[in-house]
Design an enzyme around this catalytic site. Structure first.
Site, PDB file in Angstrom:
ATOM      1  N   HIS A  62       4.173  -9.998 -17.223  1.00 20.25           N
ATOM      2  CA  HIS A  62       3.876 -10.497 -18.556  1.00 20.25           C
ATOM      3  C   HIS A  62       4.412 -11.930 -18.674  1.00 20.25           C
ATOM      4  O   HIS A  62       5.450 -12.262 -18.085  1.00 20.25           O
ATOM      5  CB  HIS A  62       4.490  -9.603 -19.633  1.00 20.25           C
ATOM      6  CG  HIS A  62       3.631  -8.414 -19.955  1.00 20.25           C
ATOM      7  ND1 HIS A  62       4.129  -7.261 -20.514  1.00 20.25           N
ATOM      8  CD2 HIS A  62       2.292  -8.201 -19.810  1.00 20.25           C
ATOM      9  CE1 HIS A  62       3.155  -6.390 -20.697  1.00 20.25           C
ATOM     10  NE2 HIS A  62       2.029  -6.936 -20.274  1.00 20.25           N
ATOM     11  N   ASP A 118       6.024 -13.881 -20.713  1.00 16.51           N
ATOM     12  CA  ASP A 118       7.383 -14.275 -21.096  1.00 16.51           C
ATOM     13  C   ASP A 118       8.395 -14.007 -19.998  1.00 16.51           C
ATOM     14  O   ASP A 118       9.564 -14.393 -20.110  1.00 16.51           O
ATOM     15  CB  ASP A 118       7.809 -13.587 -22.403  1.00 16.51           C
ATOM     16  CG  ASP A 118       7.645 -12.079 -22.380  1.00 16.51           C
ATOM     17  OD1 ASP A 118       6.676 -11.598 -21.778  1.00 16.51           O
ATOM     18  OD2 ASP A 118       8.484 -11.376 -22.978  1.00 16.51           O
ATOM     19  N   HIS A 166       6.554   0.764 -18.617  1.00 15.55           N
ATOM     20  CA  HIS A 166       6.002  -0.300 -19.445  1.00 15.55           C
ATOM     21  C   HIS A 166       4.482  -0.252 -19.285  1.00 15.55           C
ATOM     22  O   HIS A 166       3.989   0.343 -18.321  1.00 15.55           O
ATOM     23  CB  HIS A 166       6.578  -1.650 -18.979  1.00 15.55           C
ATOM     24  CG  HIS A 166       6.443  -2.762 -19.962  1.00 15.55           C
ATOM     25  ND1 HIS A 166       6.869  -2.657 -21.268  1.00 15.55           N
ATOM     26  CD2 HIS A 166       5.924  -4.011 -19.842  1.00 15.55           C
ATOM     27  CE1 HIS A 166       6.643  -3.800 -21.888  1.00 15.55           C
ATOM     28  NE2 HIS A 166       6.052  -4.624 -21.052  1.00 15.55           N
ATOM     29  N   ASP A 221      11.814  -4.950 -20.193  1.00 13.23           N
ATOM     30  CA  ASP A 221      10.675  -4.267 -20.789  1.00 13.23           C
ATOM     31  C   ASP A 221      10.419  -2.851 -20.286  1.00 13.23           C
ATOM     32  O   ASP A 221       9.732  -2.623 -19.293  1.00 13.23           O
ATOM     33  CB  ASP A 221       9.432  -5.116 -20.583  1.00 13.23           C
ATOM     34  CG  ASP A 221       9.543  -6.458 -21.299  1.00 13.23           C
ATOM     35  OD1 ASP A 221      10.682  -6.919 -21.508  1.00 13.23           O
ATOM     36  OD2 ASP A 221       8.505  -7.041 -21.641  1.00 13.23           O
ATOM     37  N   HIS A 261      16.373 -10.508 -25.017  1.00 20.14           N
ATOM     38  CA  HIS A 261      14.926 -10.277 -25.148  1.00 20.14           C
ATOM     39  C   HIS A 261      14.595  -9.805 -26.562  1.00 20.14           C
ATOM     40  O   HIS A 261      14.018  -8.746 -26.776  1.00 20.14           O
ATOM     41  CB  HIS A 261      14.466  -9.258 -24.096  1.00 20.14           C
ATOM     42  CG  HIS A 261      12.977  -9.175 -23.943  1.00 20.14           C
ATOM     43  ND1 HIS A 261      12.196  -8.311 -24.678  1.00 20.14           N
ATOM     44  CD2 HIS A 261      12.122  -9.842 -23.138  1.00 20.14           C
ATOM     45  CE1 HIS A 261      10.923  -8.428 -24.327  1.00 20.14           C
ATOM     46  NE2 HIS A 261      10.863  -9.368 -23.381  1.00 20.14           N
TER      47      HIS A 261
END
Length: 327
Positions: free
Chosen positions: A86, A88, A162, A225, A283
């Site tokens: 992802h 980020d 995730h 995540d 995060h």
């Protein structure tokens, strides 16, 4: 021996005025390894072959600039570790990789990432035209287990839960021995003869165990995540430092679970259950503007050292546990 976490960014999907995208550099100096630690000192896949390491975790957008603000040179990086693909957590890869070449970083840099993200990593690595001079070695992984072993320790991964394939990381320093100066003096062993004793295990009738004490290896864990799953607990177990996502507060637990994330309370409960010494929460969703709310929620279930991460913060790895004293 310097061991610290340099926080380069603490935002989740969207950066804010005060939070850059993710980015964490673990500075991990090697300890003198003797006794049982010797078995882990050989050259293996991904070995950095250096006395100290700089593990760059999940460099999001803007990481190269954050490194400048933090006073971190590209040459400090020996490994790049991505939990998943992802943006980020990986949009900073192009800038960092190109900076390695621009600065003529002399040592190999090893990149670890989920194998399912190979196409994405290739695109990130060659996002633009540049003169590639750095020795960047890719190590994609697709299952739990050890992904690298060198004089700094063993780097392991565990699968997380995730919407895209994700893995957390765990750096484990081998156990070794701590030399006892007074015992060495009584035995008449000084100077270069100490190294000889360490290498041989016995010297002039003096055994290594008589002039040293066990030195437990330190453990660093990095969890991003994910929902709660077995991998989270396996990574965090007995960690001296756990860096873990706390994207949501528990009042939004339904959102956290729907999108594959943890709340601050869940992250802190993991740390408490696993005997973590220093817990670093990070995060954070842009919806929250009061960091103290994360600390308050975590304190409800975790009594150890707690850090709510801020951009450009430096967090020391806690001092080594001395055998015979409580953690």
């Amino acid at each position: 021996m310097e061991r610290e976490l340099v926080v380069l960014g603490t935002a989740s999907q969207a950066p804010t005025r005060t939070r850059n995208h993710n980015g964490y550099l673990l500075r991990w100096g090697a300890a003198s390894m003797v006794g049982s630690a010797r078995s882990a000192s050989g050259s293996m896949v991904g070995s950095a072959r250096s006395a100290s390491g700089g593990l760059l975790f999940d460099p999001g957008e803007g990481t190269q600039r954050q490194m400048l603000f933090a006073g971190i040179a590209a040459s400090a990086v020996t490994r790049i570790c991505l939990t998943h693909m992802h943006g980020d957590h990986c949009l900073g890869v192009p800038g960092v990789v190109q900076r390695l070449s621009l600065d003529d970083v002399p040592h190999p840099v090893h990149a670890h990432f989920p194998a399912s993200g190979q196409e994405h990593f290739t695109r990130l690595r060659y996002a633009t035209s540049y003169r590639e001079r750095a020795d960047l070695r890719e190590h994609p992984h697709d299952r739990d287990g050890v992904v690298a072993r060198d004089e700094l320790g063993t780097l392991e991964v565990r699968r997380l839960e995730h919407p895209v394939e994700a893995f957390g990381y765990r750096l484990v320093e081998p156990d070794g021995r701590r030399m006892l100066p007074e015992a060495l003096a009584r035995a008449g062993i000084t100077g270069p003869r100490v190294r000889e004793l360490q290498a041989r295990g016995e010297l002039d009738g003096v055994r290594l165990e008589e002039v040293s004490a066990p030195r437990p290896g330190q453990v660093f864990a990095f969890v991003m995540d994910t929902r709660l799953c077995d991998g989270v607990y396996a990574l965090a177990d007995g960690a001296d430092m756990l860096v873990i996502e706390a994207t949501f507060l528990h009042e939004d637990a339904d959102l956290a679970h729907a999108y594959g994330h943890l709340t601050a309370r869940e992250a802190a409960a993991v740390a408490a259950d696993c005997g973590v010494r220093t817990l670093v929460l990070t995060h954070f969703s842009q919806r929250y503007t009061e960091p103290e709310r994360f600390a308050a929620e975590a304190r409800e279930v975790f009594g150890g050292e707690l850090v709510v991460a801020e951009d450009l913060m430096r967090v020391p790895v806690p001092p080594r546990v001395v055998v015979g004293q409580p953690r």
